[in-house]
Design an enzyme around this catalytic site. Structure first.
Site, PDB file in Angstrom:
ATOM      1  N   SER A  83      57.922  54.836  85.110  1.00 56.19           N
ATOM      2  CA  SER A  83      57.113  54.774  83.882  1.00 56.19           C
ATOM      3  C   SER A  83      57.887  54.185  82.712  1.00 56.19           C
ATOM      4  CB  SER A  83      56.666  56.202  83.542  1.00 56.19           C
ATOM      5  OG  SER A  83      56.415  56.334  82.161  1.00 56.19           O
ATOM      6  N   GLY A  84      57.250  53.259  82.010  1.00 60.47           N
ATOM      7  CA  GLY A  84      57.873  52.704  80.811  1.00 60.47           C
ATOM      8  C   GLY A  84      58.050  53.765  79.741  1.00 60.47           C
ATOM      9  N   LEU A  85      57.007  54.595  79.602  1.00 62.13           N
ATOM     10  CA  LEU A  85      57.075  55.652  78.585  1.00 62.13           C
ATOM     11  C   LEU A  85      58.243  56.593  78.849  1.00 62.13           C
ATOM     12  CD1 LEU A  85      55.877  57.435  76.272  1.00 62.13           C
ATOM     13  CD2 LEU A  85      54.467  58.538  78.023  1.00 62.13           C
ATOM     14  N   ASP A 103      58.274  54.009  73.275  1.00 64.14           N
ATOM     15  CA  ASP A 103      57.649  53.153  74.296  1.00 64.14           C
ATOM     16  C   ASP A 103      57.137  51.882  73.615  1.00 64.14           C
ATOM     17  OD1 ASP A 103      56.553  52.280  76.670  1.00 64.14           O
ATOM     18  OD2 ASP A 103      54.801  53.601  76.577  1.00 64.14           O
ATOM     19  N   ASP A 151      56.512  50.046  85.988  1.00 62.80           N
ATOM     20  CA  ASP A 151      55.706  49.753  84.812  1.00 62.80           C
ATOM     21  C   ASP A 151      56.432  48.622  84.072  1.00 62.80           C
ATOM     22  OD1 ASP A 151      54.438  49.691  82.413  1.00 62.80           O
ATOM     23  OD2 ASP A 151      54.758  51.807  81.923  1.00 62.80           O
ATOM     24  N   ASP A 196      55.360  46.902  81.604  1.00 63.46           N
ATOM     25  CA  ASP A 196      54.784  46.693  80.262  1.00 63.46           C
ATOM     26  C   ASP A 196      53.998  45.375  80.239  1.00 63.46           C
ATOM     27  OD1 ASP A 196      55.737  49.110  79.449  1.00 63.46           O
ATOM     28  OD2 ASP A 196      57.505  48.316  78.445  1.00 63.46           O
ATOM     29  N   GLU A 255      50.569  44.732  81.878  1.00 63.65           N
ATOM     30  CA  GLU A 255      49.348  45.029  81.127  1.00 63.65           C
ATOM     31  C   GLU A 255      49.010  43.880  80.188  1.00 63.65           C
ATOM     32  OE1 GLU A 255      51.376  48.571  79.869  1.00 63.65           O
ATOM     33  OE2 GLU A 255      51.178  48.029  77.737  1.00 63.65           O
ATOM     34  N   LYS A 315      55.070  45.819  73.074  1.00 66.26           N
ATOM     35  CA  LYS A 315      53.875  46.642  73.291  1.00 66.26           C
ATOM     36  C   LYS A 315      53.972  47.962  72.531  1.00 66.26           C
ATOM     37  CE  LYS A 315      53.763  49.817  75.781  1.00 66.26           C
ATOM     38  NZ  LYS A 315      53.695  50.192  77.208  1.00 66.26           N
ATOM     39  N   ASN A 346      52.524  52.076  73.128  1.00 56.45           N
ATOM     40  CA  ASN A 346      51.919  52.936  74.143  1.00 56.45           C
ATOM     41  C   ASN A 346      50.401  53.014  73.945  1.00 56.45           C
ATOM     42  OD1 ASN A 346      50.966  55.876  75.019  1.00 56.45           O
ATOM     43  ND2 ASN A 346      52.646  55.218  76.331  1.00 56.45           N
ATOM     44  N   SER A 347      49.681  53.019  75.047  1.00 60.87           N
ATOM     45  CA  SER A 347      48.213  52.930  74.998  1.00 60.87           C
ATOM     46  C   SER A 347      47.555  54.090  74.266  1.00 60.87           C
ATOM     47  CB  SER A 347      47.652  52.886  76.417  1.00 60.87           C
ATOM     48  OG  SER A 347      48.174  51.784  77.084  1.00 60.87           O
ATOM     49  N   ARG A 404      47.025  45.324  84.743  1.00 57.15           N
ATOM     50  CA  ARG A 404      46.464  46.496  84.044  1.00 57.15           C
ATOM     51  C   ARG A 404      45.525  46.039  82.938  1.00 57.15           C
ATOM     52  NH1 ARG A 404      50.295  51.197  81.642  1.00 57.15           N
ATOM     53  NH2 ARG A 404      49.277  51.559  79.634  1.00 57.15           N
ATOM     54  N   HIS A 431      42.656  51.418  82.921  1.00 52.41           N
ATOM     55  CA  HIS A 431      43.187  52.544  82.151  1.00 52.41           C
ATOM     56  C   HIS A 431      42.150  53.039  81.159  1.00 52.41           C
ATOM     57  CE1 HIS A 431      46.192  55.275  81.156  1.00 52.41           C
ATOM     58  NE2 HIS A 431      47.028  54.546  80.435  1.00 52.41           N
TER      59      HIS A 431
HETATM   60  C1  SPV Z   1      53.626  54.714  81.398  1.00 48.49           C
HETATM   61  O1  SPV Z   1      53.780  55.693  82.126  1.00 48.49           O
HETATM   62  O2  SPV Z   1      54.521  54.211  80.731  1.00 48.49           O
HETATM   63  C2  SPV Z   1      52.305  54.101  81.303  1.00 48.49           C
HETATM   64  C3  SPV Z   1      51.136  54.909  81.489  1.00 48.49           C
HETATM   65  O3  SPV Z   1      52.239  52.941  81.022  1.00 48.49           O
HETATM   66  S1  SPV Z   1      50.571  55.334  79.957  1.00 48.49           S
HETATM   67  O4  SPV Z   1      51.587  56.061  79.263  1.00 48.49           O
HETATM   68  O5  SPV Z   1      49.381  56.106  80.239  1.00 48.49           O
HETATM   69  O6  SPV Z   1      50.225  54.126  79.205  1.00 48.49           O
HETATM   70 MG    MG Z   2      53.853  52.191  80.138  1.00 47.08          MG
END
Ligand code: SPV
Ligand code: MG
Length: 555
Positions: free
Chosen positions: A63-65, A75, A102, A104, A131, A137, A139-140, A175, A206
């Protein structure tokens, strides 16, 4: 990379045909394209990668986060892409399972995506998700209406990525952020179709709604044009069965290891800060031995015995005199020499012993003794094998029970770590005992049942209090059984003296010819501490044709 050797090496089949190796990318592709719902679990460093594999997951989400957060960063592409690669290298080295990274936005335009995917290939990463947003980026789950990439530009990133993969099976997941960013279902579908047409292997759709409504609508309209991946962080209470029914391919549990670590670390820090003591914490946190186990200290010890001068002290005595009763298979050779996928049972055992650095191996042979001639072993003959038992066979090699010695039945197979654990376990006589007795025997084969002073607790903190043998026999009262001896033991120089003394006593009492090892160990346990090293599974012995079939599948 050691782990790559394990996953991507060639493996031979029963028929002796060499199967083509399954790369990590192929393994991920198989998961994503399988008709079953698949799961990827979040990891953010080498240790969490090991924990995810240990839990049984067949794939990981890098996971990027959580990688950023574990570095203390946001993130928002604050960690550079090469810093992320460094983390991924530790993760890939720590697991044999495929990792979906991930990626990004791909860290820029098509050119950055190309370099990223080539480098991921070098690291044996199985796939990447990019994505349709812009670098850097966000975070979503932060803010509203985050700007999306131009569709054609993003398709260029996808094409460039697919053209750059080293492994044909590398998985590129595109994504779609249109729902999250509030651009609606039509836009989401339009984008997914374009990305699929550009070569994306799967679509990650997502959503940040707290119910799965829009995801299910999307899935219905998508009609399985290619596999769908989801991240149900925000709609966490949705029953997994509904994802299955909606035809989702893969669910990503995206950040829960880092989040659980945060809770646990906070609680521990707060407690120790307040108490100025470890008293309340010890016992609630993983033991230090857990750390050693997770990072594979046993393997290093085995390697030291193999490679460091003066470390390879243990020797082994293998009891392989019995004829066995496996019909045609044992008509002309003893049980230890039956073929298991191109290698005799005994050869496999000898390989396991020498992997642990044990080079001085004596095999006590009896039935069809000429058939027992393998390279690198000494042989000792029990010419009275038809009238005698295991204790007598051991007595035939008594001159060799001297110093650190491993004693093993010639018809057992066990994973390398089991022997490493035995070699490390404290005690002058130590027996490896399966606490689960997990070998589901279909026949009435004799089992060496063990009664110890304590059952297996699974708690590594207990390790310091030794578990001791009380008795061993094929007929123990069910209530007293704490496991089954797997036919593997170790003694120290002192233990070797005790064993030699007990053999001499059995001989003097006229019992040596008929005694078996359970009797020998039970008698020893009445006089000396005989320690138990508990394991749970990953071994088998061969008594029946069913066992032979199991042995062929044993890895
Ligand atoms: C991550 O885990 O970094 C993701 C998923 O990209 S989310 O945090 O839901 O965007
Ligand atoms: Mg991410």
């Amino acid at each position: 990379m050691l782990e790559d050797d394990l996953t991507e090496r060639e493996s031979s089949t029963d028929t002796g045909v060499i199967e083509s190796p399954l790369t990590r990318s192929a393994a991920l592709r198989r998961e994503i394209f399988s008709s079953d719902l698949s799961f990827l679990m979040e990891a953010h460093n080498g240790l969490s990668a090991k924990i995810v594999e240990e839990a049984g997951f067949s794939g990981l989400w890098a996971s990027g986060l959580t990688i950023s957060a574990s570095l203390g960063l946001r993130d928002s592409n604050e960690a550079s892409w090469t810093q992320v690669l460094d983390v991924l290298e530790y993760m890939a080295d720590s697991t044999t399972r495929p990792i979906l990274v991930d990626g990004d936005t791909g860290y820029g335009n098509f050119n950055n995506v190309r370099r990223l995917i080539r480098k991921l290939g070098d690291l044996h990463i199985a796939g990447v998700c990019i994505e349709d947003k812009l670098f850097p980026k966000t975070n979503s789950f932060i803010g509203e209406r985050q700007p999306l990439a131009d569709i054609d530009e993003f398709c260029g990133r996808i094409k460039a990525g697919k053209d750059s993969q080293i492994d044909d099976d590398f998985v590129l997941v595109a994504r779609v952020e249109a729902l999250i960013s509030g651009f609606g279902m039509d836009e989401a579908l339009r984008r997914a179709e374009a990305y699929h047409a550009a070569g994306a292997d799967a679509i990650l759709i997502h959503s940040k709604q707290t119910n799965p409504g829009e995801i299910f609508t999307f899935a219905k309209l998508w009609q399985n044009a290619c596999p769908l991946v989801i991240v149900p962080t925000m709609y966490a209470s949705t029953p997994t069965e509904q994802f299955r029914q909606a035809g989702i391919s893969t669910v990503i549990w995206a950040n829960h290891n880092l989040r659980s670590a945060i809770s646990a670390m906070r609680e521990t820090s707060r407690r120790i800060f307040e108490d100025q003591s470890l008293r309340e914490i010890e016992g609630r946190v993983a033991g230090v031995k857990e750390i050693f186990k997770l990072v594979g200290n046993a393997e290093l010890e085995a390697a030291e015995r193999r490679y460091l001068p003066g470390k390879a002290t243990a020797r082994a005595i293998v009891l392989a005199a019995s004829a066995g009763n496996l019909g045609e298979l044992t008509r002309q050779r003893p049980k230890c020499m039956i073929d298991i996928r191109g290698q005799s049972l005994l050869q496999r055992l000898i390989t396991t012993l020498s992997n642990a650095g044990i080079r001085d191996i004596a095999v006590v042979r009896g039935a069809f003794k000429e058939a027992v001639n393998l390279k690198g072993i000494r042989t000792v003959d029990n010419d009275r094998h038809a009238q005698t038992g295991e204790a007598y066979s051991l007595a035939c090699a008594r001159d060799m029970i001297d110093g650190d010695t491993v004693i093993a039945y010639g018809d057992v197979l066990f994973r390398d770590y089991i022997l490493s654990g035995l070699l490390e376990a404290p005690g002058d006589i130590v027996l490896t005992v399966d606490a689960m007795g997990s070998k589901a025997k279909t026949s009435a084969a004799t089992r060496d049942l063990v009664a110890a002073n304590r059952p297996f607790s699974g708690d590594y903190l207990d390790d310091d209090a030794p578990v001791l043998l009380q008795s061993m026999s094929a007929t123990l009262e069910a209530g007293s059984v704490t496991g089954e001896w797997i036919g593997l033991a170790r003694c120290s120089a002192l233990g070797a003296i005790w064993i030699a003394e007990e053999i001499a006593l059995l001989e003097a009492e006229g019992l040596l010819a008929t005694a078996d090892l359970p009797l020998l160990f039970t008698r020893l346990a009445a006089k000396h501490p005989v320690a138990i090293h508990y394991i749970t599974a990953h071994w088998l012995d061969v008594d029946t044709l069913t066992d032979v079939a199991d042995a062929r599948n044993f890895t």
